[in-house]
Design an enzyme around this catalytic site. Structure first.
Site: not given
Length: 128
Positions: A5, A56, A74, A122
């Site tokens: 994550h 998360e 990003h 993005e």
């Protein structure tokens, strides 16, 4: 090994969960309060954590704003059609900061949206 994550901090957890689930179409996978640590974690994603990388969302109780800094770039999400995705995100109340089009110096079609805390996401159009 695999990437599990990416963690980002949020000033309003419910607002962020709404954005990632209602605007970007992810699912809330789990949410847990940690009273001793005074924080809440929520995990969102497009699929189960066993097989997919997820986000998360961390809410530290009592903190409603973070300076994003210049180091983070990003998150990236693959989409079938970047222009259609931008239109749908706007329809759902999201903010598109760069409309779909070829990346600078290349041919890959990308777009950018911003989440409620200012994080950039993005959208990368899948090549056919």
């Amino acid at each position: 090994m695999r990437l599990l994550h990416t963690m980002i901090r949020t000033g309003d957890l419910d607002r962020s969960i709404d954005f990632y689930t209602k605007v970007l179409g992810m699912r809330l996978l789990r949410r847990n309060d940690y009273p001793e640590g005074k924080f809440t974690l929520a995990f969102v994603g497009y699929g189960d954590e066993r097989d997919n990388t997820v986000i998360e969302l961390t809410y530290n109780w009592g903190i409603d704003h973070y300076d994003l800094g210049a180091g983070f770039g990003h998150l990236a999400i693959e989409v079938t059609d970047a222009a259609e995705s931008c239109a749908e995100i706007k329809r759902r109340g999201g903010t598109v900061t760069r409309e779909a089009g070829p990346m600078k110096g290349g041919t890959t079609v990308i777009a950018f949206v911003t989440d409620p805390d200012g994080y950039k996401i993005e959208l990368i159009e899948r090549k056919h």
